[in-house]
Scaffold this motif. Structure first.
Motif, PDB file in Angstrom:
ATOM      1  N   LEU A 195    -147.535  76.941 -75.466  1.00  0.00           N
ATOM      2  CA  LEU A 195    -146.851  77.661 -74.310  1.00  0.00           C
ATOM      3  C   LEU A 195    -146.014  76.838 -73.674  1.00  0.00           C
ATOM      4  O   LEU A 195    -145.398  77.180 -72.464  1.00  0.00           O
ATOM      5  CB  LEU A 195    -148.236  78.135 -73.455  1.00  0.00           C
ATOM      6  N   LEU A 196    -146.016  75.420 -73.933  1.00  0.00           N
ATOM      7  CA  LEU A 196    -145.011  74.648 -72.887  1.00  0.00           C
ATOM      8  C   LEU A 196    -143.770  74.381 -73.418  1.00  0.00           C
ATOM      9  O   LEU A 196    -143.262  73.554 -73.161  1.00  0.00           O
ATOM     10  CB  LEU A 196    -145.847  73.236 -72.831  1.00  0.00           C
ATOM     11  N   LYS A 197    -143.179  75.458 -74.367  1.00  0.00           N
ATOM     12  CA  LYS A 197    -141.920  74.894 -74.838  1.00  0.00           C
ATOM     13  C   LYS A 197    -140.855  74.457 -73.831  1.00  0.00           C
ATOM     14  O   LYS A 197    -140.242  73.561 -74.034  1.00  0.00           O
ATOM     15  CB  LYS A 197    -141.452  76.321 -75.612  1.00  0.00           C
ATOM     16  N   PRO A 198    -140.700  75.592 -72.699  1.00  0.00           N
ATOM     17  CA  PRO A 198    -139.522  75.264 -71.951  1.00  0.00           C
ATOM     18  C   PRO A 198    -139.764  73.910 -71.015  1.00  0.00           C
ATOM     19  O   PRO A 198    -138.887  72.964 -70.779  1.00  0.00           O
ATOM     20  CB  PRO A 198    -139.650  76.283 -70.991  1.00  0.00           C
ATOM     21  N   LEU A 199    -140.895  73.610 -70.894  1.00  0.00           N
ATOM     22  CA  LEU A 199    -141.331  72.349 -70.156  1.00  0.00           C
ATOM     23  C   LEU A 199    -141.067  71.044 -71.058  1.00  0.00           C
ATOM     24  O   LEU A 199    -140.374  70.049 -70.677  1.00  0.00           O
ATOM     25  CB  LEU A 199    -142.737  72.269 -69.910  1.00  0.00           C
ATOM     26  N   ILE A 200    -141.487  71.175 -72.193  1.00  0.00           N
ATOM     27  CA  ILE A 200    -141.131  70.242 -73.326  1.00  0.00           C
ATOM     28  C   ILE A 200    -139.931  70.239 -73.493  1.00  0.00           C
ATOM     29  O   ILE A 200    -139.121  68.785 -73.481  1.00  0.00           O
ATOM     30  CB  ILE A 200    -141.863  70.609 -74.722  1.00  0.00           C
ATOM     31  N   ALA A 201    -138.888  71.208 -73.377  1.00  0.00           N
ATOM     32  CA  ALA A 201    -137.742  70.858 -73.659  1.00  0.00           C
ATOM     33  C   ALA A 201    -137.220  70.277 -72.460  1.00  0.00           C
ATOM     34  O   ALA A 201    -136.157  69.413 -72.527  1.00  0.00           O
ATOM     35  CB  ALA A 201    -136.884  72.426 -73.496  1.00  0.00           C
ATOM     36  N   ALA A 202    -137.561  70.644 -71.317  1.00  0.00           N
ATOM     37  CA  ALA A 202    -137.265  70.027 -70.053  1.00  0.00           C
ATOM     38  C   ALA A 202    -137.260  68.135 -69.974  1.00  0.00           C
ATOM     39  O   ALA A 202    -136.472  67.760 -69.858  1.00  0.00           O
ATOM     40  CB  ALA A 202    -137.570  70.740 -68.797  1.00  0.00           C
ATOM     41  N   ILE A 203    -138.563  68.163 -70.399  1.00  0.00           N
ATOM     42  CA  ILE A 203    -139.206  66.666 -70.360  1.00  0.00           C
ATOM     43  C   ILE A 203    -138.342  65.794 -71.215  1.00  0.00           C
ATOM     44  O   ILE A 203    -137.873  64.722 -71.017  1.00  0.00           O
ATOM     45  CB  ILE A 203    -140.550  66.622 -70.714  1.00  0.00           C
TER      46      ILE A 203
ATOM     47  N   GLN B 185    -137.857  80.580 -66.636  1.00  0.00           N
ATOM     48  CA  GLN B 185    -138.355  80.969 -68.209  1.00  0.00           C
ATOM     49  C   GLN B 185    -139.703  81.395 -68.171  1.00  0.00           C
ATOM     50  O   GLN B 185    -140.232  82.200 -69.024  1.00  0.00           O
ATOM     51  CB  GLN B 185    -137.942  79.696 -69.182  1.00  0.00           C
ATOM     52  N   GLY B 186    -140.561  80.682 -67.349  1.00  0.00           N
ATOM     53  CA  GLY B 186    -141.985  80.809 -67.515  1.00  0.00           C
ATOM     54  C   GLY B 186    -142.329  82.376 -66.688  1.00  0.00           C
ATOM     55  O   GLY B 186    -143.561  82.671 -66.917  1.00  0.00           O
ATOM     56  N   VAL B 187    -141.469  82.695 -66.135  1.00  0.00           N
ATOM     57  CA  VAL B 187    -141.853  83.955 -65.303  1.00  0.00           C
ATOM     58  C   VAL B 187    -141.980  85.150 -66.091  1.00  0.00           C
ATOM     59  O   VAL B 187    -141.101  85.422 -66.908  1.00  0.00           O
ATOM     60  CB  VAL B 187    -140.658  84.344 -64.346  1.00  0.00           C
TER      61      VAL B 187
END
Lengths: 281, 298, 420
Positions: A195-203, B185-187
């Motif tokens: 579920l953390l794909k966007p976060l992992i991308a950002a990091i 994106q998480g929204v």
């Protein structure tokens, strides 16, 4: 229906106008770098600068990348650093952030403040002590001082970012899995990480860029000319009595390229539409 | 009785998991951060250049800082002035992130361009902007002149130098944009769609749904922004050297000079811990006020 | 999956450490030298000199350790505290007293005294004084130089170069003749650049006396020099103003100025840019008194914590005294050797990096003084910048005369000096 379509159209036009103006402004320095990299030494040190180069000095690139310094050796060194560092940071930062986010014990806030506190003391006053400690361990002139932090969560920046993100995820999935008997570590890897794909991308983007462009750390710890990083090597073009502007800009542009590629690559994780529905109700 | 036992067992298990998960950071903190930080705390009670003999002065450094040092207050003022522009950066970043979040052709290219200033190496960056800011021959004044405006004094005047540095930092807003993009994106799209069906207009959709859902990211930017802004240093060191006339003498620049040019590591450590305290207090206040308004899904 | 990842990470960490420790295939003993690269010539040329040293002492290998010029002070301090300072280090003249005072560099007095072959007279006058602090020798000079005024003969056109006896009024007149305008924009400056300190010295002024205990900034000579510095740019318009030069290069090396102050390292730049030039020494000040210019150069010393001091001394001696090495330096490194015979020989004089009118240059070299450096100087000069700003930077149209602020300026600096 029609009015929403029109609204979207107007919105898009507005967006395009703003973005194009911004892009022109943002890309200006890059254009300057490119033009400088193609100018001769004399043109670059001339007092009143010309805009376009008089003659396209493509050899600046050849000198910068092959003659002046072993650029590609340093490039490889930097690749090593970013791969190891980013990998370690992503894994450890998310683990630690999960801990802060999901386990609300009394000490949580206390430790979190300590975490943030590590960012509040100016590094100038801890620089020398850290250096002396590494020197006593005979680990100066290695990559260890530069990478070790990545294995302990990276910096508070990544942990805090991850915590905010994880706290925004609904707990339903995890509760379901817990009822099914999974332990916390399993829950973490099998459910949270996807579920953390966007976060992992950002990091990943930030970590890559920060390690790739870091020249202060290497300047302090890396003295062996074979171990230089690519960002550190850019400073070699700026010598006390001669600055090779054209070559420096040429090397700088080539240095930026990998980050642009990584950024473009990770864009696919920023595509909207990650629906988290399906569990509720 | 059984309930309490179960509850206690749960807390113990939660606590165990807490420490298990934060262990990587905690171990790292003890090994890598704690010792140098403690050393610098001890150093703040000395007058020492780290080479010759240590001279213990107790709290003299702190007393001098507060009563005998006009530059302490000056640099603090300069730094707070700089930090006060932080909201502009956050709002601008949020604005751009929303634009870049739209489903349009070419967003990848725009996103990349917005991010590019962040990845330009610091050396090249400073040289470039030094030239752009040049009053007689620099790019910015050339542009201003070409549309009929008079030249601006940019870095050379006390009145305009701060503004110039702000412009320079706004140009690197891409980093903040990326974070907001990830948050957007998480929204959950279904929530927005549900609101649309209920007849919600743009204003409601944005301010009542989207914004609260990305408030964790906004809060993050705010806190990191405060911590970062109060430690601004690079621009003062590389571009203006604290001038003109100390108008960009940032706190860390002052600290750096004390530590490395005047060899008074003890005094510099004192300055560092005072800043630490200031930042910590502000952060805690922000956590307890604005922090309570942040919406976390669970 | 996790196992594979942790395994990979372990392998990577181990290989890093191995890579980092590798390079111990050499059985020779290492002697480390910390230095920076001055320009692209030196990049390759130091190798020739090190190779010669290794031929002379085959059991040793010279290992370069790069230290930065800009942050030398911090770096040396840090490396000294961490005990990683190389055996031999390059120094900057403004930091030598501080390093000596703190015991970072070794006192060479005993080494020289025990060395029967060492002949001090082989050096230019003042070259060894330049490396002294409190009468003790802490380094040997690798190269020395002095600032002079260089004239771009092409931009001078038919205007003749001044004689070596010229004065400030000659300078002013000449620069006004040579400043060219086109539609109100200056296309050529008369006088490209000077640093304010040199102007003070050429007027026989001084900045600090009693080894940095007293500020002399309100003395007549100093005030006149500071005023001239400002007037050249703001009143007469013959020198680029603060606004014009910020962030850009040097007007003279950029071929936009007829003449300017240059330092010894600029000769190479001028040749590289094909500037047809000649040199003169500084003009005399307004009072017709001849001021002495300061000696500059590179000092190389030994770390006091070195474990191979005898060998380190050999290396320093080789770089700064040995005729062969100095000849190589004159040929490849383009900084003028400090050994008189080598500097005056064809190897340097006929090289493309020696200035024309070389006799004049040697005379200027013999007519130098050693600028004192002391604790508190960095802070004092930093404060000076703010005062100079008031006199020189006219962006807001609010400059003041040096005369009007001379006393407050002097007491502000004196306050700083008193702290130390």
């Amino acid at each position: 229906m029609v009015s929403t379509k029109k609204a979207k159209l107007y919105g898009d036009i507005f967006a395009y106008v703003i973005l194009i103006i911004c892009s022109l402004i943002f890309i200006l320095p890059l254009v300057w770098m490119l033009l400088t990299s193609l100018k001769s030494y004399d043109e670059n040190i001339s007092f009143i600068p010309t805009f376009l180069p008089q003659k396209l000095m493509f050899e600046n690139y050849r000198v910068a990348l092959f003659e002046f310094i072993p650029y590609f050796k340093y490039f490889t060194n930097s690749i090593f650093l970013v791969v190891v560092g980013t990998f370690a940071t992503v894994i450890t930062a998310t683990i630690v952030a999960y801990g802060f986010s999901r386990f609300k014990v009394k000490e949580n806030n206390f430790f979190f403040m300590i975490l943030l506190g590590t960012m509040m003391l100016p590094p100038q006053v801890t620089m020398i002590s850290s250096y002396v400690i590494w020197a006593k361990l005979y680990l100066v002139n290695t990559y260890v001082p530069l990478l070790i932090g990545c294995f302990f969560g990276g910096s508070a920046f990544y942990i805090f970012l991850a915590k905010q993100f994880i706290s925004g995820l609904p707990i339903d999935y995890e509760e379901a899995a817990q009822i099914d008997g999974a332990n916390k570590l399993q829950i973490f890897f099998k459910i949270i990480i996807p579920l953390l794909k966007p976060l992992i991308a950002a990091i990943s983007i930030f970590s890559f860029q920060s390690i790739w462009n870091d020249y202060m750390g290497p300047l302090i710890y890396i003295k062996d000319v074979n171990l230089y990083t690519v960002a550190q090597s850019l400073t070699l073009f700026d010598m006390p009595h001669e600055t090779l502007w054209g070559e420096m800009m040429a090397a700088s542009l080539v240095t930026i390229l990998p980050i642009v590629i990584i950024f473009a690559f990770f864009q696919k994780y920023f595509i909207s539409g990650i629906t988290l529905g399906g569990v509720k109700g | 009785m059984n309930d309490i036992v179960i509850k206690n067992k749960n807390i113990i298990s939660i606590r165990k998991n807490f420490y298990l998960f934060i262990a990587p950071w905690l171990i790292g903190f003890i090994l890598l951060n704690a010792i140098p930080m403690l050393i610098s705390l001890v150093m703040s009670l000395t007058k020492w250049d780290m080479i010759t003999e240590v001279e213990w002065v107790g709290l003299k450094n702190f007393i001098d800082i507060f009563t005998n040092d006009p530059l302490f207050y000056k640099s603090l003022g300069v730094t707070f002035l700089w930090a006060s522009f932080l909201p502009i950066g956050i709002i601008f970043a949020l604005f751009l992130a929303n634009l870049l979040n739209r489903k349009m052709i070419g967003t990848t290219i725009f996103r990349t361009i917005v991010y590019i200033p962040v990845i330009v190496p610091a050396v090249a960056n400073c040289l470039l902007w030094n030239w752009m800011f040049n009053i007689e021959n620099g790019l910015l004044n050339m542009i201003l002149n070409s549309v009929g405006l008079s030249s601006y004094t940019w870095l050379m005047s006390e009145k305009s130098v701060m503004f110039s540095l702000i412009i320079m930092s706004l140009w690197q807003v891409g980093a903040n944009v990326v974070i907001f993009l990830a948050a957007l994106q998480g929204v959950d799209k279904t929530l927005i769609e549900a609101a649309e069906i209920d007849g919600a207009g743009m204003y409601v959709k944005y301010f009542r749904i989207t914004l609260p859902l990305i408030s964790p990211a906004i809060f993050f930017q705010l806190i990191m922004g405060i911590i970062g802004a109060l430690q601004v240093f690079m621009q003062g060191q590389l571009m203006t050297d604290g001038g003109p006339n100390k108008s960009t003498l940032f706190y860390i620049l002052y600290l750096y000079r004390k530590a490395f040019e005047q060899n008074d590591m003890g005094y510099a450590s004192g300055l560092a811990w005072i800043l630490f305290a200031i930042i910590m207090i502000i952060t805690i206040i922000v956590f307890k006020t604005i922090g309570k308004k942040v919406y976390y899904e669970n | 999956m996790r196992k594979i990842i942790s395994f990979l990470i372990a392998i990577i960490l181990i290989s890093t450490t191995i890579i980092a420790l590798v390079g111990c295939g050499d059985s020779r003993k290492e002697i480390k030298i910390g230095y920076w690269i001055n320009n692209s010539n030196e990049k390759t040329n130091n190798k020739y000199i090190f190779d010669e040293f290794e031929k002379k002492f085959p059991e040793y290998k010279v290992t370069p350790v790069s230290i930065s010029y800009d942050t030398l002070y911090e770096e040396v301090n840090r490396m000294y505290v961490g005990n990683t300072l190389p055996d031999v280090i390059w120094m900057r003249e403004d930091y030598l007293p501080s390093f000596a005072e703190k015991g970072i560099v070794e006192n060479l007095k005993a080494y020289i005294e025990n060395d029967e072959t060492f002949d001090e007279s082989l050096y230019f006058e003042n070259a060894l004084n330049f490396c002294k602090y409190n009468d003790n020798l802490y380094a040997l000079p690798r190269d020395i130089g002095v600032q002079v005024i260089a004239f771009n003969k092409d931009l001078m056109g038919d205007t003749p170069l001044p004689s070596n006896d010229w004065t400030w009024s000659d300078l002013l007149e000449l620069s006004q003749t040579l400043t060219k305008k086109e539609d109100d924009k200056i296309t050529q400056y008369g006088f490209g650049w000077t640093d304010w300190k040199s102007l003070v010295y050429s007027n026989d002024g001084e900045l600090f006396s009693d080894n940095g205990q007293t500020a002399q900034l309100n003395k007549e000579e100093t005030v006149e020099a500071l005023q001239l510095y400002s007037d050249l740019a703001n009143k007469y318009g013959v020198m680029p103003t603060a606004e014009a030069s910020q962030g850009l290069g040097n007007a003279f090396t950029g071929k936009k100025a007829a003449f300017a102050v240059v330092g010894p390292w600029d000769f190479a730049k001028l040749k590289k840019s094909n500037i047809n030039y000649d040199i003169r020494s500084f003009p005399k000040g307004s009072s017709e008194k001849a001021g002495k210019m300061r000696l500059s150069g590179l000092q190389i010393g030994i770390s006091s914590k070195s474990e191979q001091k005898e060998m380190a001394y050999e290396l320093v001696k080789f770089l700064c005294y040995n005729e062969d090495a100095q000849k190589l330096q004159g040929e490849y490194s383009i900084a003028m050797p400090s050994i008189k015979s080598v500097a005056k020989s064809d190897i340097y004089v006929k090289s493309i990096y020696a200035p024309p009118s070389i006799e004049m240059y040697f005379d200027a070299l013999e007519n130098t003084f050693i600028e004192p450096h002391f604790e508190g100087e960095i802070e004092a000069l930093s404060e000076m910048n703010d005062w100079l700003y008031k006199i020189y930077n006219n962006v807001d149209n609010n400059i003041v005369t040096a005369e009007s602020i001379k006393n407050s300026m002097n007491s502000a600096i004196q306050t700083i000096l008193d702290k130390y």
